[in-house]
Design an enzyme around this catalytic site. Sequence first.
Site, PDB file in Angstrom:
ATOM      1  N   GLU A 187       7.787  70.804  92.622  1.00  0.00           N
ATOM      2  CA  GLU A 187       6.939  70.776  92.550  1.00  0.00           C
ATOM      3  C   GLU A 187       6.537  69.328  91.711  1.00  0.00           C
ATOM      4  OE1 GLU A 187       6.342  75.704  92.292  1.00  0.00           O
ATOM      5  OE2 GLU A 187       6.466  74.256  90.064  1.00  0.00           O
ATOM      6  N   GLY A 208       6.182  76.520  86.052  1.00  0.00           N
ATOM      7  CA  GLY A 208       7.505  76.966  86.616  1.00  0.00           C
ATOM      8  C   GLY A 208       8.467  78.316  86.165  1.00  0.00           C
TER       9      GLY A 208
HETATM   10  C1  5RP Z   1       5.850  78.322  90.236  1.00  0.00           C
HETATM   11  C2  5RP Z   1       4.869  77.995  89.586  1.00  0.00           C
HETATM   12  C3  5RP Z   1       3.769  79.246  89.517  1.00  0.00           C
HETATM   13  O1  5RP Z   1       3.043  77.672  90.464  1.00  0.00           O
HETATM   14  C4  5RP Z   1       3.433  79.307  88.510  1.00  0.00           C
HETATM   15  O2  5RP Z   1       4.550  80.593  87.954  1.00  0.00           O
HETATM   16  C5  5RP Z   1       2.142  80.056  88.830  1.00  0.00           C
HETATM   17  O3  5RP Z   1       2.792  80.894  89.728  1.00  0.00           O
HETATM   18  P1  5RP Z   1       0.839  82.441  90.477  1.00  0.00           P
HETATM   19  O4  5RP Z   1       0.562  82.039  90.951  1.00  0.00           O
HETATM   20  O5  5RP Z   1       2.053  83.689  90.466  1.00  0.00           O
HETATM   21  O6  5RP Z   1       0.573  83.151  89.008  1.00  0.00           O
HETATM   22  O7  5RP Z   1       4.974  77.126  88.636  1.00  0.00           O
HETATM   23  O8  5RP Z   1       7.171  77.601  90.029  1.00  0.00           O
END
Ligand code: 5RP
Length: 219
Positions: A102, A94
Amino acid sequence: MDQDALKKQAAEAALQYVEGGVIGVGTGSTVNHFIDCLATVKARIEGAVSSSEASTVRLKQHGIPVLDLNAVGDLALYVDGADESNRSLSLIKGGGGALTREKIVAAASERFVCIADESKLVDVLGAFPLPVEVIPMARSLVARQLVKLGGTPVWREGFVTDNGNVILDVQGLQIMEPMKLEQQINNLAGVVTCGLFALRGADVLILGAEGGPRTLERS
Ligand code: 5RP
């Protein structure tokens, strides 16, 4: 290798789980790499169910059909990133604010493959502030309840989720019982969902690492 290269490595490794049909697609910079990889095999898949407006835009830019979850039923595969994972593959998600959609797509999927760089693997969840999506009128009410649960909620000011709600990022938690805390927070009036993915965690975690991708499976 920098962090982005490790994310890309994990995303590329996830492609081996794509067998066709409709793919559930998460959100974030790691997933953006996965979407780019998915485009190379788009002739093999029917399309994708997207967890955010941002991922929908990128999928469509690649000419990958974006389908309504209501029209496709359960999915064989969901690929998404995470902000933290423990060794039981319980996750905090998140950071990008897409946690509710998600969680819906993860719940509809038989296999959840989580992709991340190795810095996301932790012993205890909670150093990353736990996002909680809240109905706007309940923001202060929920914040007071989260304090009683031991956290320090911080309003993500100026941010509105794809569902028209707000996010509280809860700092200062050391989450020893992720399933219990997920249930407690989700039961608070005004909470849409929290970013703990423990009741439905990942089945497979692919970590981009210096020596090549490492894969952990839920035991
Ligand atoms: C978005 C998420 C993403 O999966 C999480 O923030 C990881 O992000 P990133 O791949 O940019 O590191 O939960 O709501």
